[in-house]
Design a protein around this motif. Structure first.
Motif, PDB file in Angstrom:
ATOM      1  N   HIS A 180     -59.551 -17.399 -29.040  1.00 13.34           N
ATOM      2  CA  HIS A 180     -59.806 -17.361 -27.614  1.00 13.34           C
ATOM      3  C   HIS A 180     -58.533 -17.251 -26.796  1.00 13.34           C
ATOM      4  O   HIS A 180     -58.599 -17.004 -25.607  1.00 13.34           O
ATOM      5  CB  HIS A 180     -60.580 -18.608 -27.208  1.00 13.34           C
ATOM      6  N   SER A 181     -57.385 -17.429 -27.414  1.00 10.29           N
ATOM      7  CA  SER A 181     -56.151 -17.334 -26.649  1.00 10.29           C
ATOM      8  C   SER A 181     -55.586 -15.925 -26.643  1.00 10.29           C
ATOM      9  O   SER A 181     -54.607 -15.661 -25.985  1.00 10.29           O
ATOM     10  CB  SER A 181     -55.104 -18.284 -27.231  1.00 10.29           C
ATOM     11  N   SER A 237     -59.812 -10.564 -24.286  1.00  8.19           N
ATOM     12  CA  SER A 237     -61.003 -10.918 -23.534  1.00  8.19           C
ATOM     13  C   SER A 237     -61.134 -10.033 -22.307  1.00  8.19           C
ATOM     14  O   SER A 237     -60.188  -9.850 -21.566  1.00  8.19           O
ATOM     15  CB  SER A 237     -60.948 -12.386 -23.100  1.00  8.19           C
ATOM     16  N   HIS A 254     -64.214 -10.868 -16.595  1.00  6.73           N
ATOM     17  CA  HIS A 254     -65.557 -11.388 -16.396  1.00  6.73           C
ATOM     18  C   HIS A 254     -66.197 -10.659 -15.226  1.00  6.73           C
ATOM     19  O   HIS A 254     -65.569 -10.418 -14.223  1.00  6.73           O
ATOM     20  CB  HIS A 254     -65.475 -12.880 -16.080  1.00  6.73           C
ATOM     21  N   ARG A 286     -61.450 -22.849 -28.121  1.00 11.22           N
ATOM     22  CA  ARG A 286     -61.767 -22.383 -26.774  1.00 11.22           C
ATOM     23  C   ARG A 286     -61.385 -23.445 -25.745  1.00 11.22           C
ATOM     24  O   ARG A 286     -60.813 -23.128 -24.695  1.00 11.22           O
ATOM     25  CB  ARG A 286     -63.261 -22.078 -26.674  1.00 11.22           C
ATOM     26  N   TRP A 320     -57.545 -23.687 -25.252  1.00  8.51           N
ATOM     27  CA  TRP A 320     -57.078 -22.552 -24.447  1.00  8.51           C
ATOM     28  C   TRP A 320     -57.426 -22.753 -22.977  1.00  8.51           C
ATOM     29  O   TRP A 320     -56.579 -22.601 -22.103  1.00  8.51           O
ATOM     30  CB  TRP A 320     -57.714 -21.278 -24.988  1.00  8.51           C
ATOM     31  N   ALA A 321     -58.678 -23.130 -22.697  1.00  6.34           N
ATOM     32  CA  ALA A 321     -59.130 -23.277 -21.315  1.00  6.34           C
ATOM     33  C   ALA A 321     -58.445 -24.449 -20.617  1.00  6.34           C
ATOM     34  O   ALA A 321     -58.040 -24.347 -19.453  1.00  6.34           O
ATOM     35  CB  ALA A 321     -60.648 -23.441 -21.275  1.00  6.34           C
ATOM     36  N   ASP A 335     -69.162 -23.116 -24.830  1.00  7.41           N
ATOM     37  CA  ASP A 335     -68.132 -22.137 -25.138  1.00  7.41           C
ATOM     38  C   ASP A 335     -68.042 -21.094 -24.029  1.00  7.41           C
ATOM     39  O   ASP A 335     -66.948 -20.725 -23.577  1.00  7.41           O
ATOM     40  CB  ASP A 335     -68.464 -21.476 -26.478  1.00  7.41           C
ATOM     41  N   LYS A 336     -69.195 -20.633 -23.549  1.00 10.20           N
ATOM     42  CA  LYS A 336     -69.224 -19.638 -22.482  1.00 10.20           C
ATOM     43  C   LYS A 336     -68.706 -20.221 -21.168  1.00 10.20           C
ATOM     44  O   LYS A 336     -67.957 -19.576 -20.433  1.00 10.20           O
ATOM     45  CB  LYS A 336     -70.654 -19.143 -22.309  1.00 10.20           C
ATOM     46  N   TYR A 351     -64.935 -20.396 -20.977  1.00  9.97           N
ATOM     47  CA  TYR A 351     -64.361 -19.082 -20.675  1.00  9.97           C
ATOM     48  C   TYR A 351     -64.497 -18.764 -19.191  1.00  9.97           C
ATOM     49  O   TYR A 351     -63.564 -18.273 -18.548  1.00  9.97           O
ATOM     50  CB  TYR A 351     -65.055 -18.010 -21.511  1.00  9.97           C
ATOM     51  N   GLU A 352     -65.668 -19.051 -18.629  1.00  5.88           N
ATOM     52  CA  GLU A 352     -65.903 -18.795 -17.214  1.00  5.88           C
ATOM     53  C   GLU A 352     -64.956 -19.589 -16.330  1.00  5.88           C
ATOM     54  O   GLU A 352     -64.483 -19.089 -15.306  1.00  5.88           O
ATOM     55  CB  GLU A 352     -67.352 -19.132 -16.858  1.00  5.88           C
ATOM     56  N   TYR A 391     -61.737 -17.777 -16.076  1.00  2.93           N
ATOM     57  CA  TYR A 391     -61.835 -16.587 -15.238  1.00  2.93           C
ATOM     58  C   TYR A 391     -61.903 -16.949 -13.755  1.00  2.93           C
ATOM     59  O   TYR A 391     -61.222 -16.352 -12.923  1.00  2.93           O
ATOM     60  CB  TYR A 391     -63.055 -15.744 -15.617  1.00  2.93           C
TER      61      TYR A 391
END
Length: 498
Positions: free
Chosen positions: A280-281, A285, A288, A336, A339-340, A469-470, A473-474, A477
């Motif tokens: 994920h890093s 990606s 979004h 994930r 990273w976030a 997980d989603k 990521y959001e 973004y």
């Protein structure tokens, strides 16, 4: 399949130089905000049946700090003085070459569209027509590709839709092959591909093959799923009936995908190779989608489904270490999160809760086999028409390598992506959390009614993990691009980890 050959012509370098300042203003340009180097790989020329313009499909190499990509830009070239019946369209005009040649973006230009229809490889049972083309209409707002509605181009003079793949990848594009495979097994909730074009172009390692465009059947009067959900939310009306039907269709899609594109036993059960699994890093990606844009919205925050509080199934000592698939899923979640959290400081407080959930996931057994999935499913990827739902855009995440986009995955990842879309629709429509909860519950009821394979408790933990997980990521973004929207995924993360 008949591939067009890409070759380099002297004018290609001049065209690439002209496109340099134009590209960063395109939504599909992958290197915005960076010092990107654009060069011409070459192109292929098409013949406009009406000889109104030269048509050149140009392939560009874009190099930046985030990596390298190949872009496609169909162009039409006209002499310095256009004929009166072909005036310049400011929306299409790219610029003028030193010799006065006027260059347009071909995606919305009838000259390119006629040439494409005349040369494309089509379904022999559904021939397309280039001589009945009406006024084309480019769909605004798309981020990764360009789609054009073509009246009269389909069989029998019906309307069709052309998708121009802006970012190219080596290999069979799933947005061509998957709908064709689904149509072959009789699944009717996907617009049928009518024609396509592929090419071979030079790559660092040699010559590669890939798709350039695909023409599909058009669903008259269909409405974008996200736009529809926003309107319903804005009126304060329930989305439950539509959501339940959507859940049924998505479950049926997974059954059809397993039939149309079976994977071998090893691919379905084995842990992905850690040497090529995405992390994920990494910088692959994609951007979004914009939740204010109904043609490309991504999923949003969540209100927990009632079954999400179910207990994890009991495991005996023989299973206390879980399956390889469970270990992979747990590792993916913690990666994930790491990273976030390094980007969004507000996530620091959730470290213990995330790792606790990962520990629960790690001991799971009996996870369903991986299979072909949609890969990027949300409300912006479905249409409502003919009193039913249609699923679009099987391309997956466009900036990922093709081998990753077609890799078997958990089907509930698609369900998680769709569930998370409802809260973005509620945000745009200013609907309360209750609206989202009802829509989610209805979707899940429809999905499980057509897919009874999973144990409910196992499904609950798996779905929560994939949604989280989603949401992580959001959060990244939104923090980077729309800080005002950051509370949406943060609220979802809080609810999922409560």
């Amino acid at each position: 399949m008949s591939d067009r050959q890409v070759s380099h012509e002297p004018r290609d370098d001049a065209l690439a130089a002209l496109l340099g300042p134009w590209l960063p203003h395109r939504r599909w340009f992958p290197a915005k905000g960076t010092d990107a180097r654009v060069s011409a790989l070459g192109g292929t020329s098409l013949a406009d049946p009406q000889a109104e313009a030269d048509v050149r499909v140009l392939l560009l190499r874009v190099e930046s700090g985030s990596g390298e990509s190949v872009l496609q830009v169909p162009l039409t070239l006209r002499p310095a003085v256009d004929s009166p019946d072909a005036p310049d369209d400011p929306a299409l005009l790219v610029g003028t070459l030193p010799d006065g040649t006027r260059v347009r973006d071909g995606a919305g230009d009838p000259a390119f569209l006629r040439a494409w229809l005349a040369d494309a490889e089509s379904d022999p049972d559904s021939p397309v027509r280039s001589d009945q083309l009406g006024d084309p209409r480019v769909i605004s707002g798309e981020q990764s590709n360009t789609s054009v509605i073509l009246p009269g181009a389909g069989p029998g003079g019906r309307t069709a839709m052309l998708k121009v793949f802006r970012g190219l990848s080596a290999g069979e594009n799933p947005d061509v092959d998957v709908p064709r495979a689904l149509a072959r097994v009789g699944w009717e909730h996907v617009p049928r591909p009518l024609a396509w074009m592929s090419a071979r172009w030079p790559d660092r390692q040699g010559v590669v093959h890939g798709h350039l465009e695909v023409l599909s059947a058009f669903v008259p009067g269909a409405q974008d799923g996200f736009e529809l959900a926003c309107e319903v939310a804005g009126r304060g009306e329930s989305f439950a009936d539509l959501s339940r039907e959507l859940g049924e269709v998505i479950a049926q899609m997974h059954v059809a995908l397993a039939k149309a594109l079976p994977v071998d036993d090893d691919d379905a059960t084995r842990d992905p190779d850690p040497t090529d699994a995405p992390t994920h890093s990494r910088a692959h990606s994609p951007a979004h989608p914009d939740p204010s844009d109904p043609t490309g919205v991504g999923p949003g925050t969540t209100v927990r489904d009632p079954e999400l509080d179910a207990e994890v199934p009991e495991h005996g000592s023989a299973a206390e270490h879980g399956s390889p698939a469970a270990h992979d899923l747990a590792r993916s979640l913690t990666e994930r999160y790491a990273w976030a959290a390094g980007i969004v400081p507000q996530l620091a407080e959730y470290r213990e809760a995330v790792h606790s959930l990962a520990d629960r996931v790690r001991i799971l057994t009996g996870l369903p086999d991986r299979q072909r999935v949609h890969g990027d499913l949300h409300l912006g990827q479905v249409l409502r028409g003919d009193d039913t739902w249609y699923v679009l855009d099987f391309e997956g995440e466009p900036l990922r390598p093709m081998s990753e986009r077609t890799r078997p995955d958990q089907p509930l990842r698609d369900a998680a992506g769709m569930l998370r879309s409802f809260d973005y629709a509620a945000a745009v429509g200013s609907a309360p959390d209750a609206w989202t909860r009802v829509a989610r519950e209805a979707f899940w009821a429809g999905y499980t009614a057509e897919s009874s394979v999973l144990d409910p408790a196992l499904a609950a933990v798996l779905l929560r993990t994939l949604e989280l997980d989603k949401a992580l990521y959001e959060a990244v973004y939104e923090a980077r691009n729309r800080p005002d929207w950051l509370p949406i995924p943060l609220h979802g993360i809080e609810r999922l980890l409560a």
